[in-house]
Design a protein around this motif. Sequence first.
Motif, short mmCIF file in Angstrom:
data_model
loop_
_atom_site.label_atom_id
_atom_site.label_comp_id
_atom_site.label_asym_id
_atom_site.label_seq_id
_atom_site.Cartn_x
_atom_site.Cartn_y
_atom_site.Cartn_z
N GLU A 75 -1.36 -7.40 -9.80
CA GLU A 75 -1.30 -8.28 -8.63
C GLU A 75 0.05 -8.20 -7.94
N HIS A 81 -7.03 -2.32 -0.39
CA HIS A 81 -7.05 -2.75 1.01
C HIS A 81 -5.65 -3.26 1.36
N GLN A 123 -5.19 -6.88 0.69
CA GLN A 123 -5.33 -7.39 -0.68
C GLN A 123 -4.10 -6.91 -1.42
N LYS A 165 -2.73 -6.04 -4.09
CA LYS A 165 -2.82 -5.62 -5.49
C LYS A 165 -3.07 -4.12 -5.56
#
Lengths: 318, 118
Positions: free
Chosen positions: B36, B65, B68, B70
């Motif tokens: 993360e 993405h 996102q 992570k």
Amino acid sequence: MDGASYQRFPKIKIREMKDDYVKFELRETDASMANALRRVMLVEVPTIAIDLVEIEVNSSVLNDEFISHRLGLIPLTSERAMNMRFSRDCDACDGDGQCEFCSVEFHLRAKCMTDQTLDVTSKDLISSDHTVVPVDFSDSAGFDSSEQRGIIIVKLRRGQELRLRAIARKGIGKDHAKWSPAATVTFMYEPEILINEDLMESLTLDEKRSFVESSPTKVFVINPHTHQVTVVDAEAYTYDEEVLKKAESMGKPGLVEICPKEDSFIFTVESTGVIKASQLVLNAIDILKQKLDAVRLSEDTVEADDQFGELGAHMRGG
Amino acid sequence: MNAPDRYERFVVPEGTKKVSYERDTKIINAASFTIEREDHTIGNIVRMQLHRDDNVLFAGYKLPHPLQYKIIVRIHTTSQSSPMQAYNQAINDLDKELDHLRNAFEAEISRHSERFML
């Protein structure tokens, strides 16, 4: 559990070092490490910048938001930043930043009383911490030392006044570019340029000249006596491939061979002045280490897998 | 107005783990690690370090993405090792490399400044 180590031992050579500039060679590692260092220097090394402004009086021509934005962009000396706390995880205050661990307070009071326009500059910002002050660029620039001016924030005419309180916090460039300590950080592969001497000798002097001149940067020279073409400055080569195209068009492909050394990098680091460029590199290494520490597997993940491990061993017929 | 907070890009939300591990159900000695709030900085150095390990058959990472925050690191090893072992080894090696780099850089700084003092 311990497997063989695949550790590398990179070599470093500093070529040039000034307060706000370093140029160094990094060898015996790969591009991923060089790029990780570059990326960390740009957006993950913390600095201090004004983040909160409370305006008491503002009768200047610029609106409050405009002035606040300009204050945020003023570089503040940030040697302290590595040991400061982010205000969002400061225990000593509620995170709205008024404690010594995570913030520095500034005051600015200026009123123009004359017909002469008054320049309000970064020098008018009064800091509560003498280690965190607006960066002084006066001596390095070629300005007259008598005219030591800071960064202009706003200009006031007679009767106009600006009074505010600002809080500077620790932050990183990923959050907002005002926290980035780096002006530029670049690295290039060290080029290795090999001249095919036999092919080169088959050229006439005019051909040699036009070959040497085809490079937009000064990479090759012709010896005026022996008319031999040699490399003077391999690093001036910008990987533009102009000389290769020239060799091709002269019908002599393979006249020179240029290959980047894939484990050898030349870095240039320029800082904005908030910390020394050499310190910026060291901080980047520390931050990268901290990041790696943070991505280590936690104990409970390992335990959860151990139960799985037995099953796995069973599956493998162990 | 409804923009997400900027710090969401680098602060791990409460209740989520920084690194989570998931075994591949079909292949032995294959797993993915979801990390993360990390990006190419960590992903690429870990991947390249894993490639140096002879017991690693496959190592790759992706940023699923851009919004996102992570990365997913996937590792497949031989039966001599395990993804978790390879991952830990890679991080330890990188950590030691950076220790070495720091010492080398500090030594160079003092060497360089001494030369200019004279």
